[in-house]
Design an enzyme around this catalytic site. Structure first.
Site, short mmCIF file in Angstrom:
data_model
loop_
_atom_site.label_atom_id
_atom_site.label_comp_id
_atom_site.label_asym_id
_atom_site.label_seq_id
_atom_site.Cartn_x
_atom_site.Cartn_y
_atom_site.Cartn_z
N GLN A 105 0.49 -0.37 -4.76
CA GLN A 105 -0.81 0.29 -4.86
C GLN A 105 -0.62 1.80 -4.85
O GLN A 105 0.20 2.33 -4.11
CB GLN A 105 -1.71 -0.15 -3.69
CG GLN A 105 -3.06 0.52 -3.64
CD GLN A 105 -3.06 1.74 -2.71
OE1 GLN A 105 -2.16 1.91 -1.90
NE2 GLN A 105 -4.06 2.58 -2.86
N ARG A 137 -14.72 6.34 9.17
CA ARG A 137 -14.69 5.11 9.97
C ARG A 137 -14.87 5.55 11.42
O ARG A 137 -13.92 6.00 12.06
CB ARG A 137 -13.39 4.35 9.76
CG ARG A 137 -13.26 3.81 8.31
CD ARG A 137 -12.11 4.49 7.60
NE ARG A 137 -12.17 4.27 6.15
CZ ARG A 137 -11.08 4.08 5.42
NH1 ARG A 137 -9.89 4.03 5.97
NH2 ARG A 137 -11.19 3.94 4.12
N LYS A 171 -8.45 -0.79 -9.00
CA LYS A 171 -9.16 -1.37 -7.86
C LYS A 171 -10.25 -0.41 -7.39
O LYS A 171 -10.02 0.79 -7.24
CB LYS A 171 -8.19 -1.65 -6.72
CG LYS A 171 -8.81 -2.25 -5.46
CD LYS A 171 -7.72 -2.58 -4.44
CE LYS A 171 -8.30 -3.19 -3.18
NZ LYS A 171 -8.96 -2.16 -2.33
N SER A 208 0.81 -1.20 0.00
CA SER A 208 0.00 0.00 0.00
C SER A 208 0.86 1.26 0.00
O SER A 208 1.94 1.30 0.58
CB SER A 208 -0.90 0.01 1.24
OG SER A 208 -1.56 1.25 1.40
#
Length: 378
Positions: free
Chosen positions: A127, A164, A251, A106
Site C-alpha cells: 500500500q 482520531r 483505495k 501498509s
C-alpha cells in the site's frame, strides 16, 4: 477459551493489548458517525432465506486481478500492525499465504517490506501514499518491486489526516513508551510487552531512515502533515503507472464519479472504502455506496469492498451488491492481537464457515455467481 466469532477475538484482543493500541484499531475519527454507519448499514441488510435447493456442492474460491483466492477475502493494509503482536505483519502475511488469500502491507507498517518478503514465498501487495517528496515514493516502489510485490494499492482518502480523538487522549506513541498515563495498562499485559520488546522492530520499518530522532505520535503526525501530499490529483496516477509495471489498485473510492475517473485513468481495481470510518466523519457507509460504484464502473475494472466486515454474512452482502471480494482490517488486527498467527488463521476460518452456511441458506452455490437475489428487496 473457545472463540467462534470475530467479536470473541475482539474481546480477547481488548484484554491482551494496551488500550492505546486497541483503540487505534477499534474506533473511528471525530464523533465516529461514519464508523458506526459502516456496521449499522451492513447489519440492516436482510438476507433472503431460500429452501429446497441443492446446496451440497459449494464454490467459495474466486479470482481477483488474475490471482486465485480460496475465499473472497483479503487482508487489507493496516498501520501499526506489529504493535498488536510482535512481528505482526510477517505473521499476518504468512497466515494469508497458507490460507490462499492476498496480504497487503501498509506503508505505515512496523515490519518493513524486506522483513515480510523474507518471511513468505508468495508475492504480497504493498500500500502506498503519495508524498510531497516523490523520491521517497520512488524508493518505496523500488523496494516493493525488489520484494516481488504483485500489486500497489494507492490509498487516496488521506490527503489530510482526520482526528482520531482517542489516540492523543490515550497517549499513543510510536514506539510505545512507559508513562504515568499508561503504566498500569502495560503492567497488566506483561506478555504483550515482552513480545513487542523482543520483536524485530517497534517503530515504522519502512520509514526508519526518514524518522530518525523523532519522538512519538506527535512528531509522526507532524511528519505526515509535512509529507502526505494534499495536491495529489488524477494526473498523478500517470506518474505512478510510469514507475510501477504491475497491477495498481486505488483505495478510498466512495463516489460514483470518482469511480468513473478511476476507470478512465486505467486502474486495475478499486476499493470502496472510507478508511474504516477513520477519515471523513459524516460520510456515507461503504455498503450504501457500493451499488452506485459498481453501476458506474460497468465491469471495466474489478471492485473490492471494505468497511465493517466482521463475518461471513457481511461478505455475502457485499458480493450480492457487486463486490468481487472484501478486505478486512479491524477483524485482522483483533485476531492478531488475540492469538497471533493462529488467531488470523482462526478468523479466516470463522469467516469461511459463516460464508459457506450463509451461501447455502440463501439457496446459492458459487460466490462468483451471487446476485442481489440473495437479499430481501428494500
Amino acid at each position: 477459551m473457545i472463540a467462534n466469532s470475530i467479536e470473541d477475538l475482539r474481546q480477547e484482543a481488548r484484554r491482551r493489548v494496551p488500550r492505546a493500541i486497541f483503540d487505534y484499531a477499534d474506533r473511528g475519527s471525530y464523533d465516529e458517525v461514519t464508523f458506526n454507519r459502516n456496521l449499522e448499514d451492513l447489519a440492516a441488510l436482510q438476507l433472503r432465506q431460500r429452501v429446497m435447493v441443492d446446496v451440497s456442492q459449494q464454490q467459495l474460491a474466486t479470482t481477483v486481478l488474475g490471482e486465485k483466492w480460496t475465499i473472497p477475502v483479503g487482508i487489507g493494509p493496516t498501520g501499526l500492525t506489529g504493535l498488536f503482536h510482535a512481528n505482526g505483519e510477517m505473521l499476518g502475511a504468512r497466515a494469508a499465504q497458507a490460507f490462499g488469500i492476498p496480504f497487503c502491507l501498509s506503508t505505515m507498517s512496523i515490519c518493513s517490506i524486506e522483513d515480510v518478503a523474507g518471511f513468505v514465498q508468495k508475492p504480497f501487495w504493498f500500500q502506498l501514499y503519495l508524498m510531497r517528496d516523490r523520491s521517497f515514493n520512488v524508493e518505496l516502489l523500488d523496494r516493493a518491486l525488489a520484494a516481488n510485490c504483485s500489486a500497489i494499492m494507492l490509498t487516496v482518502d488521506m490527503p489530510v489526516q482526520g482526528l482520531r480523538r482517542r489516540d492523543p487522549k490515550n497517549g499513543l506513541s510510536i514506539p510505545p513508551k512507559l508513562t504515568l498515563r499508561n503504566a498500569f495498562e502495560i503492567a497488566m499485559r506483561p506478555a504483550w510487552a515482552l513480545k513487542v520488546l523482543t520483536g524485530r522492530r517497534r517503530t515504522f520499518g519502512n520509514l526508519e531512515a526518514r524518522l530518525k530522532n523523532t519522538g512519538g505520535l506527535k512528531t509522526l503526525a507532524e511528519w505526515i502533515s509535512q509529507q502526505f501530499d494534499p495536491t495529489v490529483t488524477w494526473k498523478d496516477l500517470a506518474w505512478l503507472r510510469e514507475r510501477w509495471p504491475r497491477k495498481i489498485l486505488i483505495k478510498g473510492i466512495l463516489d460514483p464519479e470518482d469511480a468513473r475517473l478511476a476507470v478512465e485513468h486505467g486502474v486495475d481495481a478499486l476499493v470502496v472504502s472510507n478508511h474504516g470510518g477513520r477519515q471523513l466523519d459524516g460520510a456515507r457507509s461503504t455498503i450504501s455506496a457500493l451499488p452506485g460504484i459498481v453501476d458506474a464502473v460497468q465491469g471495466r475494472c474489478e471492485v473490492l469492498f471494505d468497511g465493517g466486515v466482521r463475518n461471513g454474512q457481511d461478505i455475502l452482502k457485499a458480493l450480492a451488491l457487486g463486490a468481487r471480494g472484501c478486505l478486512i482490517g479491524k477483524a485482522f488486527l483483533y485476531a492478531l492481537a488475540a492469538r497471533g498467527e493462529a488467531g488470523v488463521t482462526l478468523a479466516l476460518d470463522i469467516m469461511r464457515k459463516e460464508l459457506a452456511v450463509s451461501l447455502a441458506l440463501t439457496g446459492a452455490n458459487d460466490v462468483t455467481r451471487v446476485t442481489r437475489d440473495v437479499l430481501v428487496p428494500r
